[in-house]
Design a protein around this motif. Sequence first.
Motif, mmCIF file in Angstrom:
data_model
loop_
_atom_site.group_PDB
_atom_site.id
_atom_site.type_symbol
_atom_site.label_atom_id
_atom_site.label_comp_id
_atom_site.label_asym_id
_atom_site.label_seq_id
_atom_site.Cartn_x
_atom_site.Cartn_y
_atom_site.Cartn_z
ATOM 1 N N ALA B 240 0.855 -1.187 0.000
ATOM 2 C CA ALA B 240 0.000 0.000 0.000
ATOM 3 C C ALA B 240 0.890 1.235 0.000
ATOM 4 C CB ALA B 240 -0.894 -0.006 1.242
ATOM 5 N N LEU B 241 0.342 2.340 -0.493
ATOM 6 C CA LEU B 241 1.049 3.615 -0.449
ATOM 7 C C LEU B 241 0.467 4.417 0.712
ATOM 8 C CD1 LEU B 241 3.178 5.299 -1.976
ATOM 9 C CD2 LEU B 241 1.277 6.345 -3.237
ATOM 10 N N VAL B 242 1.337 4.801 1.638
ATOM 11 C CA VAL B 242 0.881 5.459 2.862
ATOM 12 C C VAL B 242 1.541 6.833 2.983
ATOM 13 C CG1 VAL B 242 0.899 5.329 5.402
ATOM 14 C CG2 VAL B 242 0.516 3.261 4.045
ATOM 15 N N LEU B 243 0.738 7.835 3.360
ATOM 16 C CA LEU B 243 1.269 9.182 3.587
ATOM 17 C C LEU B 243 1.375 9.417 5.093
ATOM 18 C CD1 LEU B 243 1.985 12.042 2.471
ATOM 19 C CD2 LEU B 243 -0.445 12.609 2.760
ATOM 20 N N VAL B 244 2.582 9.778 5.553
ATOM 21 C CA VAL B 244 2.795 10.033 6.985
ATOM 22 C C VAL B 244 3.143 11.510 7.169
ATOM 23 C CG1 VAL B 244 4.118 9.413 9.042
ATOM 24 C CG2 VAL B 244 3.619 7.669 7.314
ATOM 25 N N ASP B 245 2.478 12.167 8.136
ATOM 26 C CA ASP B 245 2.702 13.591 8.405
ATOM 27 C C ASP B 245 4.149 13.867 8.797
ATOM 28 O OD1 ASP B 245 0.123 14.120 7.859
ATOM 29 O OD2 ASP B 245 -0.503 14.528 9.936
ATOM 30 N N VAL B 246 4.525 15.119 8.642
ATOM 31 C CA VAL B 246 5.912 15.517 8.888
ATOM 32 C C VAL B 246 6.390 15.153 10.292
ATOM 33 C CG1 VAL B 246 5.182 17.888 9.423
ATOM 34 C CG2 VAL B 246 7.557 17.433 8.805
ATOM 35 N N ALA B 251 9.968 8.825 12.290
ATOM 36 C CA ALA B 251 9.733 7.564 13.000
ATOM 37 C C ALA B 251 9.348 6.457 12.022
ATOM 38 C CB ALA B 251 8.652 7.750 14.053
ATOM 39 N N ALA B 252 8.489 6.796 11.040
ATOM 40 C CA ALA B 252 8.051 5.786 10.075
ATOM 41 C C ALA B 252 9.214 5.313 9.213
ATOM 42 C CB ALA B 252 6.929 6.358 9.200
ATOM 43 N N VAL B 253 10.062 6.244 8.817
ATOM 44 C CA VAL B 253 11.219 5.870 7.993
ATOM 45 C C VAL B 253 12.165 4.990 8.808
ATOM 46 C CG1 VAL B 253 13.242 6.749 6.756
ATOM 47 C CG2 VAL B 253 11.029 7.921 6.546
ATOM 48 N N ARG B 254 12.338 5.327 10.066
ATOM 49 C CA ARG B 254 13.178 4.495 10.936
ATOM 50 C C ARG B 254 12.604 3.092 11.047
ATOM 51 N NH1 ARG B 254 13.700 8.408 14.701
ATOM 52 N NH2 ARG B 254 12.114 7.452 16.024
ATOM 53 N N ASP B 255 11.307 3.008 11.169
ATOM 54 C CA ASP B 255 10.647 1.725 11.351
ATOM 55 C C ASP B 255 10.745 0.860 10.093
ATOM 56 O OD1 ASP B 255 9.047 -0.304 12.285
ATOM 57 O OD2 ASP B 255 7.163 0.733 11.855
ATOM 58 N N LEU B 256 10.529 1.477 8.923
ATOM 59 C CA LEU B 256 10.403 0.698 7.696
ATOM 60 C C LEU B 256 11.698 0.629 6.884
ATOM 61 C CD1 LEU B 256 6.961 2.087 6.518
ATOM 62 C CD2 LEU B 256 7.368 -0.154 7.512
ATOM 63 N N GLY B 257 12.546 1.609 7.052
ATOM 64 C CA GLY B 257 13.772 1.661 6.248
ATOM 65 C C GLY B 257 13.649 2.707 5.151
ATOM 66 N N ALA B 258 14.767 3.377 4.880
ATOM 67 C CA ALA B 258 14.760 4.494 3.927
ATOM 68 C C ALA B 258 14.378 4.041 2.522
ATOM 69 C CB ALA B 258 16.131 5.169 3.917
ATOM 70 N N GLU B 259 14.634 2.759 2.206
ATOM 71 C CA GLU B 259 14.338 2.287 0.845
ATOM 72 C C GLU B 259 12.843 2.224 0.563
ATOM 73 O OE1 GLU B 259 15.639 0.579 3.265
ATOM 74 O OE2 GLU B 259 14.581 -1.334 3.460
ATOM 75 N N VAL B 262 8.916 6.704 -1.001
ATOM 76 C CA VAL B 262 8.621 6.986 -2.410
ATOM 77 C C VAL B 262 8.956 8.445 -2.725
ATOM 78 C CG1 VAL B 262 6.815 7.084 -4.163
ATOM 79 C CG2 VAL B 262 6.855 5.206 -2.501
ATOM 80 N N ARG B 263 8.472 9.348 -1.902
ATOM 81 C CA ARG B 263 8.868 10.748 -2.038
ATOM 82 C C ARG B 263 8.501 11.535 -0.790
ATOM 83 N NH1 ARG B 263 5.025 14.807 -4.427
ATOM 84 N NH2 ARG B 263 2.935 13.896 -4.278
ATOM 85 N N THR B 264 9.202 12.626 -0.604
ATOM 86 C CA THR B 264 8.880 13.542 0.482
ATOM 87 C C THR B 264 8.229 14.774 -0.134
ATOM 88 O OG1 THR B 264 10.744 12.743 1.751
ATOM 89 C CG2 THR B 264 9.820 14.833 2.437
ATOM 90 N N ARG B 265 7.076 15.123 0.366
ATOM 91 C CA ARG B 265 6.351 16.276 -0.181
ATOM 92 C C ARG B 265 6.958 17.575 0.345
ATOM 93 N NH1 ARG B 265 -0.079 14.608 -0.021
ATOM 94 N NH2 ARG B 265 0.101 12.752 -1.324
ATOM 95 N N PRO B 266 6.649 18.694 -0.322
ATOM 96 C CA PRO B 266 7.236 19.978 0.095
ATOM 97 C C PRO B 266 6.972 20.306 1.571
ATOM 98 C CG PRO B 266 6.092 20.214 -2.006
ATOM 99 C CD PRO B 266 5.811 18.831 -1.521
ATOM 100 N N ASP B 267 5.841 19.876 2.128
ATOM 101 C CA ASP B 267 5.553 20.193 3.542
ATOM 102 C C ASP B 267 6.252 19.231 4.501
ATOM 103 O OD1 ASP B 267 4.180 17.859 3.232
ATOM 104 O OD2 ASP B 267 2.225 18.632 3.865
ATOM 105 N N GLY B 268 7.051 18.304 3.949
ATOM 106 C CA GLY B 268 7.796 17.396 4.810
ATOM 107 C C GLY B 268 7.101 16.067 5.057
ATOM 108 N N SER B 269 5.800 15.975 4.735
ATOM 109 C CA SER B 269 5.126 14.682 4.881
ATOM 110 C C SER B 269 5.697 13.726 3.840
ATOM 111 C CB SER B 269 3.614 14.842 4.733
ATOM 112 O OG SER B 269 3.314 15.333 3.441
ATOM 113 N N THR B 270 5.633 12.415 4.128
ATOM 114 C CA THR B 270 6.373 11.433 3.334
ATOM 115 C C THR B 270 5.458 10.306 2.870
ATOM 116 O OG1 THR B 270 8.354 11.951 4.601
ATOM 117 C CG2 THR B 270 8.376 9.885 3.399
#
Lengths: 316, 312
Positions: B240-246, B251-259, B262-270
């Motif tokens: 699934a494609l999930v959007l996580v707030d800035v 924390a989400a990147v740490r949990d799942l891994g940087a790979e 998909v992209r970081t939006r201009p407001d910092g959400s990922t």
Amino acid sequence: MAARRGPRPAEERLRRLLVMLPWLMERGEVSVEEASARFGLTEAELAKDLELVAMCGLPPFVDELIDVFIDDGVIWVGVPRLFTKPLRLNSVEAWELLSAGRAAMELPGADPDGPLGRGLAKLAAALGEDDTTGVRIDLDRPPFTDEVVHAASIGAELRIAYWSASRDETSDRVIVPRQVFTDRGQWYVSADDDRSGEVRTFRIDRMETVEQTGRTLSPADAPTPAPGAWFADGSIPRATIRLGPNAQWIRERYPVEEVGEADADGWVEVRVAVASEHWLRVTMVQAGSEAELVDPPEWRDIGRRAATEVLARYRS
Amino acid sequence: MADRVERLTNLLALLLETPEPLSLVQIAGELRGQYPDGQTARRAAFERDKSALREIGVPIEQEIVGGGEYAGQTRYWIDRDRYELSGLELDEDETRALQVAMAATRPGSTSGQEALWKLGAGPIDGAGSGAPVAAVVPDLPSLPALRDAVNRRVPVTFGYREIDRRVDPWGLLLRAGFWYLIGFDHGRDARRTYRIDRIEGEVDVVDGETFERPADFDPREAFPDDPKLIGGGEEEPREALVLVDVDRAAAAVRDLGAERVVRTRPDGSTELRVACTNLPAFRSWLLGYLDAAEVLEPIEVRADIVAFLEGI
């Protein structure tokens, strides 16, 4: 070791004698005090069992099977004849040793070439487990764990950026780690917290940065809690929740204090420590319609309110 | 009558010392006055003692005499080599290390204490208090039987998700706080992973049969990387494609891994790719972020989350 009440069954007394005798025979003389503390017996229980065993014997050596007597608080053992070696480990005991040893090998700072590694290798060989790949223990740890363990061992003060679940915000804190532990897949540190002046428990995976301040403090005298007793803090509020069959994972993941009988549909009432409202909100939403908060009344709606907030995202 | 511990000790000593197997009549003769005289009462008392000794772990051997005057009589003895702990030869620092390990991981274990005593070590709680690092290793009643089956390469049967399974147990793994069994499921004709605490009822060992385990098997590698994949198994892996707030993105990147980013939006959400083969596990992960995360696609997973929340 906790004191027991009532007479001890014969099996238990014999089991204890069979580990105690080889040890006594090797030592030759031991104080009653030391031996009873070591084997979790009162001095009276120990004396009774040793005096009994001294009367054991087979013809023609009646009374001479085990040459042991107690005099003036000291146990004396004569020429060892029988029971010089303990019984073999049974499979449950062997399992306990192996799994405890292998778990400890996964803890930060364990040395595979050190005494534990060597002892485990001998144990596996003696148990005929020439191939140790069948049982593995992985305690994967988050970043910073090793730094925090190191700080705990030397009393180093750390400055951390910490995401607080109860406030849903990241803040800077200064802590002195005392003990790192892992439970149910999470890693925690008990530390002196500069801000509150108390010992607090932090989740290591919620640390965003960790750096040493350069100060070291001698470790506080207060004892660290025993493993397993980390969450037994009575000052934390409790909640009573009814869990459906598909929410039983809550019992596995979090320390649950009281568990009621399952009703006909498989629902069970449990009592849990609520470390933060945020935790309760998340857990109730995750459990969905499979959990129902019974008490206290002010939290009854907490899951529904949080779910409404999440739904707002999907409807905007 | 003598204290039962005395009789048990004498019986144990007699069976260890005897140069040849002994019948019950001979045993009662040697331990004069300790067993009842009547044949039935004597047999009952002896059977009770025998099972008490076996309960403690004493291996009592027995044979039935084949011919001659005593044909059909049962005789008993203890093989000293099977009785005594030997061949371990632990050095003092190694025993001590095992004691510390027990204190750090299984502090309340009575079997662990029993094991340490046999190795000549002292009480568990005399070792590790104040150790800077400790772990709780969960205990489950079926673990010893499963480990034994893994070692002896013997199949096991048990219930799981309301299906009777017959599994060749290849290995056990403790990961993220839970014990898993990895093995070959005969009903499914494929490798499967089971949460051991979710096994329903007893684990039975199918004695008399053995299996071959793949030579290069390692439970750590066989285990699905991501718990959100466990228990799916039957289906194709899905994401699934999930959007996580800035605020929670780090924390989400740490949990799942940087790979997974998909992209970081201009407001910092990922935006992140997250495994969702096991939908309940995915849902639980996602809702851990409450309103700080949202599924963007696929549509049906998004609809599932909405329906789940509306059900609360």
